[in-house]
Design an enzyme around this catalytic site. Sequence first.
Site, short mmCIF file in Angstrom:
data_model
loop_
_atom_site.label_atom_id
_atom_site.label_comp_id
_atom_site.label_asym_id
_atom_site.label_seq_id
_atom_site.Cartn_x
_atom_site.Cartn_y
_atom_site.Cartn_z
N ASP A 100 -16.68 9.57 2.68
CA ASP A 100 -15.28 9.27 2.40
C ASP A 100 -15.19 8.48 1.10
O ASP A 100 -16.15 7.79 0.70
CB ASP A 100 -14.66 8.46 3.55
CG ASP A 100 -13.15 8.32 3.39
OD1 ASP A 100 -12.49 9.33 3.08
OD2 ASP A 100 -12.62 7.21 3.58
N GLU A 130 -12.22 6.15 -1.48
CA GLU A 130 -10.89 5.60 -1.76
C GLU A 130 -10.69 5.66 -3.27
O GLU A 130 -11.66 5.55 -4.04
CB GLU A 130 -10.75 4.16 -1.24
CG GLU A 130 -10.93 4.01 0.26
CD GLU A 130 -9.91 4.75 1.09
OE1 GLU A 130 -8.82 5.09 0.55
OE2 GLU A 130 -10.18 5.00 2.28
N ASP A 182 1.16 2.37 -4.38
CA ASP A 182 1.16 3.09 -3.10
C ASP A 182 -0.26 3.25 -2.57
O ASP A 182 -0.49 3.13 -1.36
CB ASP A 182 1.81 4.47 -3.26
CG ASP A 182 3.32 4.38 -3.44
OD1 ASP A 182 3.89 3.32 -3.13
OD2 ASP A 182 3.92 5.37 -3.89
N HIS A 185 -5.18 1.38 1.09
CA HIS A 185 -6.57 0.92 1.28
C HIS A 185 -6.77 -0.58 1.08
O HIS A 185 -7.81 -1.12 1.46
CB HIS A 185 -7.54 1.71 0.39
CG HIS A 185 -7.16 1.79 -1.06
ND1 HIS A 185 -6.98 0.69 -1.85
CD2 HIS A 185 -6.93 2.87 -1.86
CE1 HIS A 185 -6.69 1.07 -3.09
NE2 HIS A 185 -6.64 2.39 -3.11
N HIS A 231 -7.10 1.68 5.55
CA HIS A 231 -8.03 2.77 5.27
C HIS A 231 -9.15 2.21 4.39
O HIS A 231 -8.92 1.77 3.26
CB HIS A 231 -7.32 3.91 4.54
CG HIS A 231 -6.44 4.72 5.42
ND1 HIS A 231 -6.85 5.89 6.02
CD2 HIS A 231 -5.17 4.52 5.82
CE1 HIS A 231 -5.86 6.37 6.74
NE2 HIS A 231 -4.82 5.56 6.64
N ASP A 286 -13.85 4.47 7.90
CA ASP A 286 -13.40 5.85 8.10
C ASP A 286 -14.58 6.78 8.34
O ASP A 286 -14.48 7.73 9.13
CB ASP A 286 -12.58 6.33 6.91
CG ASP A 286 -11.15 5.79 6.94
OD1 ASP A 286 -10.83 5.01 7.86
OD2 ASP A 286 -10.36 6.13 6.04
#
Length: 240
Positions: free
Chosen positions: A7, A9, A52, A57, A152, A157
Amino acid sequence: MRQIILDTETTGLEPSQGHRIIEFAGLEMVDRKLTGRHLHLYMHPEREIDPDAERVHGISLDFLADKPKFHAVADELVDFISGAELIIHNAPFDVGFLNAEFNRLGIAPVDKLCAQVTDTLRMARDTFPGKRNSLDALCDRFEIDRSNRTLHGALIDCELLAEVYLWMTRGQESLMMDAGPGEGEGINGLNLAFERKPLTVLAPTAEELAAHQEYLDLLDKTVKGSCLWRSIESPAPVQS
């Protein structure tokens, strides 16, 4: 095959607009067991983070001020994923960002470095069409504890996705799944092994039996003879 639950970000949604990776996480899995080997990196993006994205995160540019830039950790990241199958939720997003970062450095794209990419979002949509298939929704569906996840983050995750992936593929190799670091124990202590419970057989009521016989009588009239179901229901003759 060696698998990497992966994963990222990012600073925003579109690598084509210059957005960058700011966090990478990968967990290694071999023979459906997490090996304990993982890679977790933060990177300074050399640009602002969209508000946003930061709300999702929680990673700020101030937090990343002393973190290395992507080029400084690229070799470590490439070594970690090379030759593996990548397991990613919404794979086009993460692969698109990785390929954009690799392209800046003249590194081969993901499909050249890795054996294959498995998109668990696509798997979930095929398995549960018309339902919500976000990572949160799948955790709820499989009763996976996500109480420690408030934002997140790539590493948490990955841990959740590992459990989701094992649940979604639990029938592929064995009816009894050995899914985690211990005897069938998942990442968050969830026992992922399962047993098929015996089926409960309910005897028909007298009213149901009468209705069934009425239906068979109707079939007899329709086919002008004894319907097949009567021969199935009739006990076999006793051999003398």
